[in-house]
Structures are given as structure tokens and as C-alpha cells.
Write an enzyme that holds these catalytic residues in place. Sequence first.
Site, PDB file in Angstrom:
ATOM      1  N   TYR A  56       0.847  -1.190   0.000  1.00  0.00           N
ATOM      2  CA  TYR A  56       0.000   0.000   0.000  1.00  0.00           C
ATOM      3  C   TYR A  56       0.888   1.249   0.000  1.00  0.00           C
ATOM      4  CZ  TYR A  56      -3.691  -3.255   1.545  1.00  0.00           C
ATOM      5  OH  TYR A  56      -4.576  -4.304   1.661  1.00  0.00           O
ATOM      6  N   HIS A 128      -0.458 -12.075   1.498  1.00  0.00           N
ATOM      7  CA  HIS A 128      -1.450 -11.223   0.839  1.00  0.00           C
ATOM      8  C   HIS A 128      -2.117 -11.933  -0.337  1.00  0.00           C
ATOM      9  CE1 HIS A 128      -2.223  -6.654  -0.016  1.00  0.00           C
ATOM     10  NE2 HIS A 128      -3.331  -7.355  -0.017  1.00  0.00           N
ATOM     11  N   SER A 207     -13.145  -4.476   2.351  1.00  0.00           N
ATOM     12  CA  SER A 207     -14.116  -3.799   1.469  1.00  0.00           C
ATOM     13  C   SER A 207     -15.557  -4.140   1.847  1.00  0.00           C
ATOM     14  CB  SER A 207     -13.851  -4.144   0.003  1.00  0.00           C
ATOM     15  OG  SER A 207     -12.622  -3.635  -0.430  1.00  0.00           O
ATOM     16  N   PRO A 208     -15.905  -4.047   3.144  1.00  0.00           N
ATOM     17  CA  PRO A 208     -17.264  -4.396   3.555  1.00  0.00           C
ATOM     18  C   PRO A 208     -18.311  -3.402   3.059  1.00  0.00           C
ATOM     19  CG  PRO A 208     -16.088  -3.401   5.384  1.00  0.00           C
ATOM     20  CD  PRO A 208     -15.074  -3.606   4.291  1.00  0.00           C
ATOM     21  N   LEU A 209     -17.852  -2.255   2.559  1.00  0.00           N
ATOM     22  CA  LEU A 209     -18.777  -1.255   2.022  1.00  0.00           C
ATOM     23  C   LEU A 209     -18.665  -1.156   0.496  1.00  0.00           C
ATOM     24  CD1 LEU A 209     -18.358   1.520   4.734  1.00  0.00           C
ATOM     25  CD2 LEU A 209     -20.057  -0.314   4.605  1.00  0.00           C
ATOM     26  N   GLY A 210     -18.120  -2.195  -0.115  1.00  0.00           N
ATOM     27  CA  GLY A 210     -18.051  -2.215  -1.575  1.00  0.00           C
ATOM     28  C   GLY A 210     -17.268  -1.057  -2.152  1.00  0.00           C
ATOM     29  N   ARG A 211     -16.148  -0.712  -1.474  1.00  0.00           N
ATOM     30  CA  ARG A 211     -15.302   0.415  -1.905  1.00  0.00           C
ATOM     31  C   ARG A 211     -16.116   1.701  -2.004  1.00  0.00           C
ATOM     32  NH1 ARG A 211     -14.059  -4.270  -4.207  1.00  0.00           N
ATOM     33  NH2 ARG A 211     -11.971  -5.059  -3.730  1.00  0.00           N
ATOM     34  N   PHE A 213     -19.190   2.112  -2.711  1.00  0.00           N
ATOM     35  CA  PHE A 213     -20.362   2.122  -3.588  1.00  0.00           C
ATOM     36  C   PHE A 213     -21.633   1.799  -2.816  1.00  0.00           C
ATOM     37  CE2 PHE A 213     -23.231   0.476  -6.866  1.00  0.00           C
ATOM     38  CZ  PHE A 213     -23.117   1.464  -7.838  1.00  0.00           C
TER      39      PHE A 213
END
Length: 330
Positions: A56, A128, A207-211, A213
Site C-alpha cells: 500500500y 497477501h 471492502s465491507p462497504l463495496g469500496r 459504492f
Amino acid sequence: MKHRTLGQAHTPVAALGLGCMGMSEFYGASDDTQSLHTLQRALELGINFWDTADTYGFGHNESLLGRFIAQSGPALRQQLVVATKFGIVRQEGQYERRIDNTPAYIRSACEASLRRLQVDTIDLYYCHRRNPEVPMEEMVGAMAELVQAGKVRQIGLSEVSAGSLRKASAVHPIAAVQSEYSLWAREPEQEMLQTCAELGTSFVAYSPLGRAFLTGTLDTTALASNDFRKILPRINGDAEAANRLLVEALGRFAEVRGATNAQIALAWLLHKHPHVIPIPGTRRITYLEQNAAATDITLSAADVAELDQMFAPDKVAGARYPDAGMVGIE
């Protein structure tokens, strides 16, 4: 902040962790000062499980966390559970990558992460992405040696199959598997979540919030040129239009319950399985505080079932990643 436990060591961690990737890369411009303030607020809220990786920002993300840890002193270090990862090798300015799981690379990557994080021990060290050319026993054996040397407390895997988890667990206990899991990314429900429960392995949902979206607030037409979401199939073209309808339905569900889309999406994950730890990422204190409040939301079994059906996998359009992003995903 409510707590869950991590791995077979039952390490207590916040029920919601913090994904730190966006503080360094992939989501447009970032601001270190803003990010450091967000890290401080996370601690005040009890969010003590922080997720980073050596790839990252090409080390910047680990160094950012290292700055915060160093300036805050040893008492703070005792509160934190820091997870980082090895295995993805990229060139600056490129999204494409190769995967390195060789023992020599693992050892050198660990030493570099320790320096950047300014810590003596990494609390959770993930592979990873998997390179199947390196035998699982060889890779996990090298990770286990880091545990024995005191450089790592627990080890984990990311985006592996249930079969790979079982094979790895026969070599050394695997504290956590990290994979994408959200209302619109339900693949872990097929086999992985049950396997983790059987083995005492925590499941960390990235990504539990869909990045963003799924929050219903993302304007895809305003994304910065260096925002990698511009190339994600799921939020472009016809797929975006179809998926936007699902997000609108989520918004109506959330409004009736006096919550935000993000809070409902996180509460759904927390209600699904007791061994799941979501790690929503944000650079902003406002969103951090909103996400933390999701741990206080109660959903009924009927609510969970309604959300399950609302985002049934056959209703979601588009792939999670472009082809380059699928490298190393089992």
C-alpha cells in the site's frame, strides 16, 4: 466499542477494525495529517485492529502507521493489534503485480515491515496473495519461523480457498483469513466461513462497504484519475446502473431504520457470523464515527434475511476486479 476475538489465541480486538490502505493509495489524493488525526480518533473510539500491507503506497502506509505508533509511545503500542501483509510485488505507477511467496522474500519483507512500522513484533502477518508454485508447507513453514523468532505473533492468509486454509492449518495455526466480503461480495459464504469456524480461524472482511459504492454516496463521475475504482467492472457501465438499483433499495431499508447505508451494511456482517471482523477503510473522522456506530445497531433475523435476498449474488452485476487484480486470488 464491542469486541471480538482474533484467532486461536483469542486476542481481543474491536468488532470493527480499520482498513488503512486508502490513506496511501488507490482512492485518489490523501493527506497524512488528516490520516493521523483519523488514527487518533480510531483509538479514542476503541478501534484497535488496524490493517495495512507493504504494497500500500509502496511502504508509505506502513510508515504512516509507524509514525503514529512511534510518536504515541509504548502504552499505545500495547493497545494496538497491527496486521500487515507480504506477497504482492508491484512497480510504482502500475496496478499489475507479481506474487512472491518464497521463504527468502518472506523473511526480507517481514524485516522491512518491522522497520517501517517501528515495532518489534507484527501482531498478525498475512500472505497477501498465494503463488501456487511455492508449496504451502514451505511458505507457511517460513511464516511459522517468524513466529518462533518473535517477529510475528500470529499468521494469516488472504483470498485463499478453503482447501488451502486446511492445508496451511496442518502446518501452523492460521489466526485469520482475510477476503472481500460484503452484501455484494458473498463468495465466502460458499465454504470459507464454515471452514474458518471449524478451525477457530477468524474471518476478516475487507471492502465491507463495496469500496464506498454501497454507501450510496459515491459519485463515480467525480473519481480522481488515480482512483483505481475507475477500472472496476462492478461500478462501470451497465453493471454500475444495475448495481445502483440495489444500493437504492438498501437506502430505503436503512432510512426506515434511522441508519445510513454503511451502518446497515456493517451491521449485517456483524449479525451474520460471530467470527467475522469487518475492516472498513476511511481517511475521514466523520465516516469513521458513523461506521463505529454500526456496532450498536440491532437487526432481526428477518432483517438479515431481507438483506440476503436484496443482494442475492445473481442480482449483482460485474466482476470484483479487472483481470490484473485477480492474480493470486484462489
